[in-house]
Design a protein around this motif. Structure first.
Motif, PDB file in Angstrom:
ATOM      1  N   CYS A   1       0.879  -1.367   0.172  1.00  0.00           N
ATOM      2  CA  CYS A   1      -0.165  -0.006  -0.013  1.00  0.00           C
ATOM      3  C   CYS A   1       0.872   1.093   0.104  1.00  0.00           C
ATOM      4  O   CYS A   1       0.764   2.043  -1.037  1.00  0.00           O
ATOM      5  CB  CYS A   1      -0.780   0.094   1.230  1.00  0.00           C
ATOM      6  SG  CYS A   1      -1.601  -1.485   1.669  1.00  0.00           S
TER       7      CYS A   1
ATOM      8  N   ILE B   1       1.300   3.808  -3.324  1.00  0.00           N
ATOM      9  CA  ILE B   1       0.435   5.242  -3.322  1.00  0.00           C
ATOM     10  C   ILE B   1       1.545   6.265  -3.270  1.00  0.00           C
ATOM     11  O   ILE B   1       1.440   7.157  -4.056  1.00  0.00           O
ATOM     12  CB  ILE B   1      -0.244   5.214  -1.914  1.00  0.00           C
ATOM     13  CG1 ILE B   1      -1.394   4.348  -2.108  1.00  0.00           C
ATOM     14  CG2 ILE B   1      -0.818   6.685  -1.910  1.00  0.00           C
ATOM     15  CD1 ILE B   1      -2.207   4.098  -0.766  1.00  0.00           C
TER      16      ILE B   1
ATOM     17  N   LYS C   1       1.639   8.529  -6.749  1.00  0.00           N
ATOM     18  CA  LYS C   1       1.007   9.790  -6.276  1.00  0.00           C
ATOM     19  C   LYS C   1       2.121  10.857  -6.349  1.00  0.00           C
ATOM     20  O   LYS C   1       1.833  12.230  -6.642  1.00  0.00           O
ATOM     21  CB  LYS C   1       0.258   9.962  -5.375  1.00  0.00           C
ATOM     22  CG  LYS C   1      -1.244   9.166  -5.249  1.00  0.00           C
ATOM     23  CD  LYS C   1      -2.335   9.455  -4.231  1.00  0.00           C
ATOM     24  CE  LYS C   1      -3.191  10.589  -4.504  1.00  0.00           C
ATOM     25  NZ  LYS C   1      -4.163  10.349  -3.649  1.00  0.00           N
TER      26      LYS C   1
ATOM     27  N   LEU D   1      -2.813   1.993  -8.085  1.00  0.00           N
ATOM     28  CA  LEU D   1      -3.481   2.641  -7.033  1.00  0.00           C
ATOM     29  C   LEU D   1      -4.746   2.031  -6.367  1.00  0.00           C
ATOM     30  O   LEU D   1      -4.883   1.821  -5.342  1.00  0.00           O
ATOM     31  CB  LEU D   1      -3.831   4.171  -7.463  1.00  0.00           C
ATOM     32  CG  LEU D   1      -2.850   5.096  -7.268  1.00  0.00           C
ATOM     33  CD1 LEU D   1      -3.164   6.159  -7.764  1.00  0.00           C
ATOM     34  CD2 LEU D   1      -2.489   5.124  -5.847  1.00  0.00           C
ATOM     35  N   ARG D   2      -5.358   1.568  -7.716  1.00  0.00           N
ATOM     36  CA  ARG D   2      -6.752   0.914  -6.806  1.00  0.00           C
ATOM     37  C   ARG D   2      -6.521  -0.287  -5.863  1.00  0.00           C
ATOM     38  O   ARG D   2      -7.013  -0.532  -4.934  1.00  0.00           O
ATOM     39  CB  ARG D   2      -7.672   0.208  -8.105  1.00  0.00           C
ATOM     40  CG  ARG D   2      -8.966   1.278  -8.266  1.00  0.00           C
ATOM     41  CD  ARG D   2      -9.919   0.446  -9.347  1.00  0.00           C
ATOM     42  NE  ARG D   2      -8.878   0.173 -10.543  1.00  0.00           N
ATOM     43  CZ  ARG D   2      -8.991   1.304 -11.510  1.00  0.00           C
ATOM     44  NH1 ARG D   2      -9.542   2.490 -11.553  1.00  0.00           N
ATOM     45  NH2 ARG D   2      -8.349   1.099 -12.799  1.00  0.00           N
TER      46      ARG D   2
ATOM     47  N   ARG E   1      -5.364   0.697  -2.435  1.00  0.00           N
ATOM     48  CA  ARG E   1      -6.458   1.235  -1.715  1.00  0.00           C
ATOM     49  C   ARG E   1      -7.278   0.018  -1.189  1.00  0.00           C
ATOM     50  O   ARG E   1      -7.595   0.156  -0.128  1.00  0.00           O
ATOM     51  CB  ARG E   1      -7.312   2.108  -2.894  1.00  0.00           C
ATOM     52  CG  ARG E   1      -6.719   3.398  -2.952  1.00  0.00           C
ATOM     53  CD  ARG E   1      -7.646   4.333  -3.795  1.00  0.00           C
ATOM     54  NE  ARG E   1      -7.109   5.507  -4.321  1.00  0.00           N
ATOM     55  CZ  ARG E   1      -6.941   6.074  -5.392  1.00  0.00           C
ATOM     56  NH1 ARG E   1      -7.633   5.520  -6.362  1.00  0.00           N
ATOM     57  NH2 ARG E   1      -6.338   7.123  -5.550  1.00  0.00           N
TER      58      ARG E   1
ATOM     59  N   THR F   1      -0.382   7.946   4.489  1.00  0.00           N
ATOM     60  CA  THR F   1      -1.623   7.467   3.950  1.00  0.00           C
ATOM     61  C   THR F   1      -2.627   8.554   3.778  1.00  0.00           C
ATOM     62  O   THR F   1      -3.070   8.910   3.120  1.00  0.00           O
ATOM     63  CB  THR F   1      -1.917   6.200   4.275  1.00  0.00           C
ATOM     64  OG1 THR F   1      -0.978   5.314   4.448  1.00  0.00           O
ATOM     65  CG2 THR F   1      -3.217   5.488   3.490  1.00  0.00           C
ATOM     66  N   ASP F   2      -2.746   9.123   5.079  1.00  0.00           N
ATOM     67  CA  ASP F   2      -3.658  10.191   5.511  1.00  0.00           C
ATOM     68  C   ASP F   2      -3.366  11.381   4.669  1.00  0.00           C
ATOM     69  O   ASP F   2      -4.409  11.995   4.091  1.00  0.00           O
ATOM     70  CB  ASP F   2      -3.818  10.382   6.807  1.00  0.00           C
ATOM     71  CG  ASP F   2      -5.047  11.217   7.417  1.00  0.00           C
ATOM     72  OD1 ASP F   2      -5.761  11.142   6.650  1.00  0.00           O
ATOM     73  OD2 ASP F   2      -4.801  12.011   8.135  1.00  0.00           O
TER      74      ASP F   2
ATOM     75  N   GLU G   1      -5.779   8.902   1.635  1.00  0.00           N
ATOM     76  CA  GLU G   1      -6.111   7.586   1.207  1.00  0.00           C
ATOM     77  C   GLU G   1      -6.407   6.741   2.629  1.00  0.00           C
ATOM     78  O   GLU G   1      -6.492   5.454   2.238  1.00  0.00           O
ATOM     79  CB  GLU G   1      -4.916   6.913   0.342  1.00  0.00           C
ATOM     80  CG  GLU G   1      -4.506   7.559  -1.019  1.00  0.00           C
ATOM     81  CD  GLU G   1      -5.650   7.499  -2.132  1.00  0.00           C
ATOM     82  OE1 GLU G   1      -6.520   6.723  -1.723  1.00  0.00           O
ATOM     83  OE2 GLU G   1      -5.565   7.898  -3.136  1.00  0.00           O
TER      84      GLU G   1
END
Lengths: 222, 222
Positions: free
Chosen positions: B106, B110, B114, B130-131, B134, B173-174, B178
């Motif tokens: 993950c 990400i 990104k 990315l999917r 997530r 992540t936040d 995400e």
């Protein structure tokens, strides 16, 4: 009795086998397959990463990082980290280097392409990925050679857990015929010293169905 | 004076910032870019993984694993690992889980898609990757929710380094918008408790050029 739940070719499992061996702690092995974990194994280690060390009724210890530090705390003699705090940090730096960088760039790629894909029915090896990993193996061995020009062992004047952990990674690379020893004499000499230690012997007799290690793999004087 | 050479969005660098903060150890930050490391940085940390902790003339301590254990050994008060050896192993198991499994499946995906791709000029994000990442974030948060139904903190009844290290991963992540907090109330409550600690404050004021964190990122009561 201790049982180590492991996969023969997982370098992190091999690290624990070597540490247990150096500390002369008896254990038996139970085979696990990381790409197809048993439900009973996942019930103990839901991440399925392994290795897992169980001891009768005691709480299992899970993951190489936890097990290696745990063994050092519970069975400090012989110590596998240096006593000096900065030397300990150097030892851990090299372990993280190989666990994160060598594994991602080389070890895990070679394992995936040559072994896991076939075992898990995921198609044929990606030759481009393998070529890249082979190049990177040389880069890492070059760095080791540079370190070993200045030191007797990877992290300093005495053997430490760094040597065992890095050798565990390279032992898998070697098993798969991907360690170019002859181009790195200093690294080869270092590996021969480690290979001759009693803790290493069980790794040299490992067999993997459908796979033949190169003849020099188990040779102490290759 | 201590200096931590870090990259703002590297979760392993954030782990060290949180540990230094909990131990009330002063330090300043020096920015590094892992995808384009300075030669002076590589001279100290040839793997280029970071973080690196320097202290005036002392030997630098390199890598999150080495730094976290070193801080615990040199500045044991307050202790960030539990005193009980098996509880320490549980704390380290969770750190390894997030460093190895969450990051690979993950966090690193990400970040790569990104942030790093744009910063390093490597093309546009792979939406499929990315999917997948997530979806896996939800799987990991589900596991955390399950743990937090049984325990006040991730590794047991008291906050430990596992909480700080896992929160460091999720804070990135936040930051990238995400983390699906609202679907995981228990995990959100746990994160709010950590976010309110003084050690967390500097992370909440981090700014990354060209990137705006979601409004709740710095909100202690989101």
């Amino acid at each position: 009795m201790r049982t180590l739940h492991h996969w023969t070719l997982d370098p992190l499992c091999r690290q624990v086998r070597l540490a247990l061996g150096e500390k002369k702690l008896d254990f038996k092995l139970a085979d696990e397959t990381p790409w197809n974990p048993r439900p009973e194994f996942l019930a103990v280690d839901p991440g399925g990463l392994g290795p897992v060390l169980t001891r009768d009724e005691a709480t299992p210890v899970i993951g190489s990082r936890a097990i290696l530090e745990y063994l050092e705390e519970v069975h400090p003699d012989p110590a596998l980290y240096p006593a000096d705090l900065e030397a300990r940090a150097e030892s851990r730096r090299l372990i993280e280097w190989f666990d994160r960088k060598f594994a991602t760039e080389c070890g895990a790629v070679i394992l995936q392409e040559k072994i896991v894909k076939r075992a898990a029915g995921l198609g044929s090896p990606d030759m481009e990925a393998l070529r890249g990993a082979r190049e990177r193996v040389r880069w890492h061995m070059d760095y080791m050679a540079w370190l070993l020009e200045q030191r007797d062992w990877l992290s300093g004047p005495k053997m430490s857990l760094a040597d065992l952990c890095v050798a565990a990674h390279l032992s898998v690379t070697d098993f798969l015929g991907e360690a170019p020893w002859d181009d790195f004499e200093g690294v080869k000499d270092w590996y021969v010293k480690l290979k001759s230690r009693p803790c290493f012997r069980p790794l040299l007799t490992d067999r993997v169905p459908g796979l033949t290690a190169p003849p020099h793999y188990a040779d102490l004087d290759f």
